[in-house]
Scaffold this motif. Sequence first.
Motif, PDB file in Angstrom:
ATOM      1  N   ASP A  96       0.607   9.357   0.027  1.00  0.00           N
ATOM      2  CA  ASP A  96       0.155  10.284   1.052  1.00  0.00           C
ATOM      3  C   ASP A  96       0.623   9.771   2.422  1.00  0.00           C
ATOM      4  N   SER A 116      -1.950   5.794   8.699  1.00  0.00           N
ATOM      5  CA  SER A 116      -3.231   5.296   9.184  1.00  0.00           C
ATOM      6  C   SER A 116      -3.409   3.807   8.860  1.00  0.00           C
ATOM      7  N   PHE A 117      -3.041   3.428   7.645  1.00  0.00           N
ATOM      8  CA  PHE A 117      -3.184   2.022   7.241  1.00  0.00           C
ATOM      9  C   PHE A 117      -2.255   1.133   8.064  1.00  0.00           C
ATOM     10  N   TYR A 168       0.833  -1.214   0.000  1.00  0.00           N
ATOM     11  CA  TYR A 168       0.000   0.000   0.000  1.00  0.00           C
ATOM     12  C   TYR A 168       0.865   1.260   0.000  1.00  0.00           C
ATOM     13  N   LYS A 194      -0.122  10.589   5.434  1.00  0.00           N
ATOM     14  CA  LYS A 194      -1.186  10.447   6.419  1.00  0.00           C
ATOM     15  C   LYS A 194      -1.950   9.131   6.211  1.00  0.00           C
ATOM     16  N   LYS A 195      -2.268   8.824   4.972  1.00  0.00           N
ATOM     17  CA  LYS A 195      -2.961   7.573   4.682  1.00  0.00           C
ATOM     18  C   LYS A 195      -2.058   6.364   4.957  1.00  0.00           C
ATOM     19  N   GLN A 196      -0.760   6.493   4.645  1.00  0.00           N
ATOM     20  CA  GLN A 196       0.170   5.395   4.908  1.00  0.00           C
ATOM     21  C   GLN A 196       0.233   5.074   6.402  1.00  0.00           C
TER      22      GLN A 196
END
Length: 483
Positions: A100, A106-107, A94, A102-104
Amino acid sequence: MFFINSLQIPIVDDEIKKASGESKEENDGDSAMTAPVQKLVTADGTYATQSAFSAAPTSVKNEKKPPLRGYLLEGDYFIGAALSSTLAKLALRYITLVHDPKKQNSFIAEAMLVMTSIIHLGKSGLAAKNINDDDMERIALSLKVLADRSPMMINIFTDECRKSLAAMLAAKHEEEQENLKVTNAKEKSSIVVQADDPITFGQLMAKGDASGTENMFELSLSQAIGALKKDSAADLSSSKLSKVTQLTGFSDPVYAEAYVHVNQYDIVLDVLIVNQTSDTLQNCTLELATLGDLKLVEKPSPVILAPHDFCNIKASVKVASTENGIIFGNIVYDISGSASDRSVVVLNDIHIDIMDYIIPATCTDQEFRQMWAEFEWENKVSVNTNLTDLYEYLSHLIGFTNMRCLTPEKALSGECGFMAANLYARSIFGEYALANVSIEKNPLIPEAPVTGHIRIRAKSQGMALSLGDKINLSQKMGLKSGA
């Protein structure tokens, strides 16, 4: 992430809330309000109603749980370790596709939360059993990889693992194709017996045929047309001579030797008895006894031996299991014209080789692991040999024990200081024998001998001990041949 909803993270806190009845109170109330009214019949035949609000709530223990959560609560942490490895690979893939930060984060945080929840459950005592060290290390490794995110580990988890899996599947497919070719070749080369072919009965054969397996008509016909080669006849004689066992000494009054013929479930002893005295031996009787799972079928009849005369006495022994057996006994006789007691000559023991009943066999890895866990008898044999090559010792062991190596050839190839292999065999009685070979040598010293141990497991104690004795004998013979 969908795992959060299905596992109801954190697992331990959620289970504690369910046990205390704090969760799902509203759902329980709604189900009680919508519960149907049951009609009950009293003793006098009138109807009585029961309020829906008095229905007992569903027990927490009997509550149906999602499959993944149920496996973890039952103590199956291998699924949790596999889930952690899969989540780590998904997270690493991912972050290579989504840039991004922030998304990294969070995942990855959600994936690490799932892993830590599984570890917490395994150590909390709420599950059926605690997590083992192997699964714990695998989950901890996945956590460390996600925490560090080094380029080397990202390459290993995303690319190298897939290549290794593809190589393993290709090797497995190649092995299956080779086994299929061997099976087809055996089926093509198998002899087809016609319905009108004559049947040979061993009971109707000539008495001089000790083996009881030759067709006298075909043998005579082959000799007449000259089809029987001298080499084959010599090989047959040498094979018979190799199975002759001397029972008494040359200086004994009665000399005896036996030809041992193993025919699956029974053993035929053709005993030659020679009178080396100048007296007539009355009531010369061959008395036999067995040790192990052997049974004497019938007692040989007494004979009379003239001076320097000889005779052949046959005895049949029934075999019931695959284990070491010993046949022992003596020869008792009366001297003609003598009023003394009967004379006795003690015979040497005849040791039955279990290799006559063991044949190589094959099974899947899953069947091998299942039988390894089920079989209760284990015999551990230490490796004591002067062989210096690991593969040479394994080949020597396989040839001496009639067992088949289940480990692929590619897994045993290459230069390495240690070797592990699984061996498998079965007997004609339907018994199975498993062996795990763990051997090593010092790669810095070429003359260093092979060391290690061999673990044998079988369903019966006799088979495990007999195979261990056979392996010890093979190592002794290896030492003598090497010396």
